[in-house]
Structure formats: C-alpha cells, structure tokens
Design an enzyme around this catalytic site. Structure first.
Site, mmCIF file in Angstrom:
data_model
loop_
_atom_site.group_PDB
_atom_site.id
_atom_site.type_symbol
_atom_site.label_atom_id
_atom_site.label_comp_id
_atom_site.label_asym_id
_atom_site.label_seq_id
_atom_site.Cartn_x
_atom_site.Cartn_y
_atom_site.Cartn_z
ATOM 1 N N GLY A 49 1.281 70.829 81.656
ATOM 2 C CA GLY A 49 1.377 69.894 82.787
ATOM 3 C C GLY A 49 1.261 70.608 84.124
ATOM 4 N N SER A 53 15.119 64.278 82.030
ATOM 5 C CA SER A 53 15.264 63.354 83.154
ATOM 6 C C SER A 53 16.695 62.817 83.170
ATOM 7 C CB SER A 53 14.272 62.214 82.965
ATOM 8 O OG SER A 53 14.667 61.105 83.717
ATOM 9 N N SER A 54 17.124 62.369 84.346
ATOM 10 C CA SER A 54 18.487 61.823 84.437
ATOM 11 C C SER A 54 18.623 60.508 83.661
ATOM 12 C CB SER A 54 18.872 61.598 85.901
ATOM 13 O OG SER A 54 17.978 60.681 86.487
ATOM 14 N N CYS A 55 17.488 59.886 83.269
ATOM 15 C CA CYS A 55 17.593 58.615 82.548
ATOM 16 C C CYS A 55 18.064 58.791 81.107
ATOM 17 C CB CYS A 55 16.293 57.835 82.614
ATOM 18 S SG CYS A 55 15.013 58.578 81.641
ATOM 19 N N TYR A 66 11.375 55.993 76.751
ATOM 20 C CA TYR A 66 11.150 57.282 77.431
ATOM 21 C C TYR A 66 12.406 58.164 77.308
ATOM 22 C CZ TYR A 66 10.500 60.191 81.690
ATOM 23 O OH TYR A 66 10.395 61.206 82.609
ATOM 24 N N LYS A 126 13.089 61.864 75.527
ATOM 25 C CA LYS A 126 13.660 63.017 76.242
ATOM 26 C C LYS A 126 14.906 63.546 75.526
ATOM 27 C CE LYS A 126 10.888 63.363 79.804
ATOM 28 N NZ LYS A 126 9.973 64.523 79.840
ATOM 29 N N LEU A 168 12.748 63.138 91.857
ATOM 30 C CA LEU A 168 12.043 64.205 92.569
ATOM 31 C C LEU A 168 11.012 63.609 93.516
ATOM 32 C CD1 LEU A 168 11.372 66.443 89.435
ATOM 33 C CD2 LEU A 168 13.260 66.652 91.072
ATOM 34 N N HIS A 200 7.326 55.960 92.504
ATOM 35 C CA HIS A 200 8.776 56.009 92.679
ATOM 36 C C HIS A 200 9.128 55.641 94.119
ATOM 37 C CE1 HIS A 200 8.557 58.851 89.056
ATOM 38 N NE2 HIS A 200 9.187 57.777 88.650
HETATM 39 N N1 LIG Z 1 8.885 62.843 89.117
HETATM 40 C C1 LIG Z 1 10.184 62.670 88.955
HETATM 41 O O1 LIG Z 1 10.871 62.067 89.798
HETATM 42 C C2 LIG Z 1 10.880 63.220 87.751
HETATM 43 C C3 LIG Z 1 12.241 63.018 87.655
HETATM 44 C C4 LIG Z 1 12.914 63.488 86.545
HETATM 45 C C5 LIG Z 1 12.204 64.172 85.569
HETATM 46 N N2 LIG Z 1 10.878 64.381 85.667
HETATM 47 C C6 LIG Z 1 10.221 65.108 84.569
HETATM 48 O O2 LIG Z 1 9.484 66.210 85.033
HETATM 49 C C7 LIG Z 1 8.338 66.415 84.194
HETATM 50 C C8 LIG Z 1 7.084 66.454 85.061
HETATM 51 O O3 LIG Z 1 6.975 65.244 85.781
HETATM 52 P P1 LIG Z 1 5.955 65.058 86.986
HETATM 53 O O4 LIG Z 1 6.630 64.208 87.995
HETATM 54 O O5 LIG Z 1 5.408 66.392 87.370
HETATM 55 O O6 LIG Z 1 4.842 64.178 86.267
HETATM 56 P P2 LIG Z 1 3.276 64.147 86.556
HETATM 57 O O7 LIG Z 1 3.001 64.496 87.972
HETATM 58 O O8 LIG Z 1 2.769 62.865 86.001
HETATM 59 O O9 LIG Z 1 2.756 65.343 85.634
HETATM 60 C C9 LIG Z 1 2.737 65.268 84.244
HETATM 61 C C10 LIG Z 1 1.536 66.033 83.754
HETATM 62 O O10 LIG Z 1 1.494 65.971 82.327
HETATM 63 C C11 LIG Z 1 0.155 65.731 81.951
HETATM 64 N N3 LIG Z 1 0.101 65.052 80.659
HETATM 65 C C12 LIG Z 1 0.644 63.862 80.312
HETATM 66 N N4 LIG Z 1 0.343 63.549 79.053
HETATM 67 C C13 LIG Z 1 -0.434 64.566 78.574
HETATM 68 C C14 LIG Z 1 -1.078 64.820 77.340
HETATM 69 N N5 LIG Z 1 -1.005 63.952 76.321
HETATM 70 N N6 LIG Z 1 -1.789 65.961 77.219
HETATM 71 C C15 LIG Z 1 -1.905 66.816 78.232
HETATM 72 N N7 LIG Z 1 -1.306 66.641 79.434
HETATM 73 C C16 LIG Z 1 -0.594 65.525 79.598
HETATM 74 C C17 LIG Z 1 -0.389 64.830 83.032
HETATM 75 O O11 LIG Z 1 -1.788 64.845 83.036
HETATM 76 P P3 LIG Z 1 -2.569 63.454 83.390
HETATM 77 O O12 LIG Z 1 -2.031 62.991 84.705
HETATM 78 O O13 LIG Z 1 -4.000 63.860 83.410
HETATM 79 O O14 LIG Z 1 -2.235 62.514 82.260
HETATM 80 C C18 LIG Z 1 0.213 65.474 84.283
HETATM 81 O O15 LIG Z 1 -0.564 66.532 84.772
HETATM 82 C C19 LIG Z 1 8.342 65.276 83.186
HETATM 83 O O16 LIG Z 1 8.907 65.731 81.979
HETATM 84 C C20 LIG Z 1 9.247 64.242 83.802
HETATM 85 O O17 LIG Z 1 9.899 63.494 82.823
HETATM 86 C C21 LIG Z 1 10.186 63.921 86.745
#
Ligand SMILES: NC(=O)c1ccc[n+]([C@@H]2O[C@H](COP(=O)([O-])OP(=O)(O)OC[C@H]3O[C@@H](n4cnc5c(N)ncnc54)[C@H](OP(=O)(O)O)[C@@H]3O)[C@@H](O)[C@H]2O)c1
Length: 324
Positions: free
Chosen positions: A13, A110-112, A139, A143, A173, A186
């Site tokens: 990712g 995640s906090s969820c 989801y 997790k 985030l 978000h």
């Molecule tokens: N953003 C928040 O507020 C937040 C809060 C709590 C936890 N988190 C956690 O932090 C982590 C990263 O989140 P983020 O906000 O950085 O999300 P993001 O910006 O959507 O990044 C996720 C990445 O994973 C890739 N991905 C998804 N499915 C895939 C697959 N099947 N094969 C290969 N790549 C794949 C996506 O590529 P594509 O876009 O091309 O699909 C994207 O580059 C996650 O585990 C999330 O649960 C995020």
C-alpha cells in the site's frame, strides 16, 4: 554486523495515504532498499501472485498498509467486498511473509475494532468486550482477524522462527494523500473540499450536519507514519513490557479530541472562508465521542509532533495540489 539501513523493506500500500507517509519517514531515516507494488501490478487478494512476489523479493521487513478503506457509505454499500478484500489481503501478506522468512511485520488496523459503546478513552483491552458499530462491522472483523493473526503467528513461531509481528491501531488520520471525493471521504477532507468550494463561490453560509458537539480525535498522517516506524523499531523487551501475547496491538492517537464545531471553524480559517458556519440540528449526530487512550505508546516514548492547525494547513496545500 550488517547495516540495518540495508534491510529490504516492503510497504504494502505504498501509494496510499499512510503507506506513502511511511515511505517518506523511512527514506528520511536513510533506508533506500524499499519495495512497493501498485494495486495494478500486484493484487494482494491473489494468493499465488503474493506468494510469487515474496519468493522473488524476499523482504526483511513488511509494513502492511494496504487495505480496502472507505467511509460509512462505502462500508454500508459494499460489506462483502470490505470483509473479503481485507481478509484476503492481510491473510496473504502475513502468511507469505512468514513462509518467506520475514521476522518483522507491522499490521495497520483501525480504531473501529473497538466496541461501539467502549468506555472513553478507548484502551487496548476494550477489544472484543462488546458489539461493534454495525455500519463497519465487516471491516472491523477483518482488522480484528489481522491482529489475532499476528498474535497467533508470534505465539506459534516466535521461539522457532524468530517471528515478531506487531499491530498498531490509528485514530482518524488526515494529511497529504487523503481522498477528497465529494461523497466518499472522511470528515476532514470532506470539510476542506466544502469550505474551499464555498470560498471560491462566495457562498454566504456553510451548513454542517448535526449539533457540532460530538468530539473526534485526529492525527496527522506523518505522525502516524512516525509512530508506525517507532513501534516497528522498538526493541522487543520494551514492546513486550507494554503488551500481552494475546493483546499485542497498540493504539496510536493524538491524545486529545475536538468538537466537530471547533474542527469546522479550524478548517474554515485554514481555507480562508469568510462566511457563516451553521449547524443543522435536525440531522443525526452519531457517537458523542470517539477518543483513544494512547498511554501505552506515550509511555514507550512516542508523542505526535503536528498540531491540528499545522496539519490542516498541510492538508489544504495538498488538496490544492490535487485539484490543480
Ligand atoms: N485513513 C484513515 O483515517 C485511517 C484510520 C485508521 C486506520 N487506517 C488504516 O491505515 C491503512 C492505510 O489506510 P490509508 O488511509 O492509507 O488508505 P488508502 O489511502 O486507501 O491506501 C490503501 C492502499 O492499499 C491499496 N490496496 C487496496 N486493496 C489492494 C489490493 N487488493 N491489492 C493491492 N493494493 C491494494 C490501495 O490501492 P488502490 O487505491 O489502487 O486500490 C491503496 O494504495 C489501512 O489499513 C487503514 O485501515 C486508516
């Protein structure tokens, strides 16, 4: 002894908001041997493709920041895809990491994962103590399975194979690389877009849903990346002191929360919106408070560096760049 900066690090990712921030942090530390594949190059739900990737690359460490992520609308509309994709991605990456000798892996949750009615601030031991929020239950279940998978591999393979897999649970985030989609983003990116559009069109008023009184916690994504790297690099004795074999996830929060009203005013001021901000109290408020207890991480020596005002300014600059 070999130079730790020569270690090969795979960020699953690496194009995402968190994955790209982790890559920035590691590069600042001097790591150069970082591998990443886009979703198009490697679909992490594909077991054979993931096995081939690990066999070829043989990374030393893995940051698992790939996930199917979305807001309430996406979680509610695509529950099957949310549970399937996330379970497959994490099962494939964690298991193939183990099969190919990776000793250090960090899983992002995640906090969820915490029950809907968990006492506030939410401590790590609130996990599995009550029912989850139904809208993102699939989801959250994925997790939780990821946390338990890391724990189980540690319990079975830490003695025999030196496996040390850890999990971090971030609060909400925001920051560079966020998704500013009008319907599926978000709260912070959604507010940035709304205030920006209101400023450009000279709209006299921006109306926010609800009373503005619910409180939420927000962490700037580079702080999250720093915390991820901090937890990954922490010596095992210190990490083990703050965790249990069957409860080894660590919360990552800012440490305090803000009301939605204060947040809206902060975003309005960063964007430079001069009009009125009002609240539509006929609309639902959601959970009154969601706030994480980050005491364990703080005791280990980590603190965030970026406050909300500073982080919002960076986020707005990123938004302007994305729409340019
Ligand atoms: N953003 C928040 O507020 C937040 C809060 C709590 C936890 N988190 C956690 O932090 C982590 C990263 O989140 P983020 O906000 O950085 O999300 P993001 O910006 O959507 O990044 C996720 C990445 O994973 C890739 N991905 C998804 N499915 C895939 C697959 N099947 N094969 C290969 N790549 C794949 C996506 O590529 P594509 O876009 O091309 O699909 C994207 O580059 C996650 O585990 C999330 O649960 C995020």
């Amino acid at each position: 002894m070999s130079n730790p900066l020569d270690q090969k690090i795979y960020i699953a990712g690496h194009r995402g908001m968190v994955g790209s921030a982790i890559e920035r942090t590691l590069r600042k530390q001097g790591y150069t041997n970082i591998v990443g594949k886009t979703h198009a190059q490697l679909d992490l739900t594909n077991q054979v493709a993931v096995a081939d990737f690990f066999a070829q690359e043989k990374p030393d460490q893995v940051y698992l920041a790939a996930a199917r992520v979305g807001g309430i609308y996406a979680n509610n509309t695509y529950p099957a895809e949310f549970i399937y994709d996330n379970l497959m991605v994490q099962n494939n990456v964690i298991h193939q990491a183990f099969v190919h000798g990776v000793k250090k892996l960090l899983f992002l949750g995640s906090s969820c994962i915490y029950p809907k009615h968990a006492p506030q601030p939410m401590t790590e031991d609130a996990l599995l103590m009550g029912k989850l929020e139904p809208t993102n239950e699939p989801y959250a279940i994925a997790k939780i399975a990821g946390i338990k998978m890391c724990e189980s591999y540690n319990r079975q393979y830490s003695q025999s194979h030196g496996v040390d897999y850890r999990s971090v649970m971030p609060t909400n985030l925001y920051g560079p690389g966020d998704n500013y989609h009008p319907e599926n983003s978000h709260v912070i990116p959604a507010l940035i877009r709304r205030f920006h559009e209101a400023k450009i069109s000279n709209a006299p008023e921006v109306v926010i849903w609800g009373t503005g009184t619910p409180k939420r916690e927000f962490l700037y994504v580079d702080d999250m990346a720093a915390a991820s790297v901090f937890v990954m690099q922490l010596d095992k004795a210190s990490f083990d002191q703050q965790t249990e074999p069957m409860q080894n996830h660590i919360n990552v929060g800012y440490g305090s929360d803000v009301t939605i009203a204060d947040l809206a005013h902060a975003v309005g001021s960063v964007v430079g919106y001069q009009g009125k901000i009002s609240f539509d109290t006929s609309k639902p408020d959601g959970t009154p408070r969601k706030w994480m207890d980050s005491g364990k991480l703080n005791q280990l020596g980590w603190k965030p560096l970026v406050d909300l005002q500073g982080g919002l300014a960076q986020a707005y600059a990123d938004f302007l760049q994305q729409i340019a």
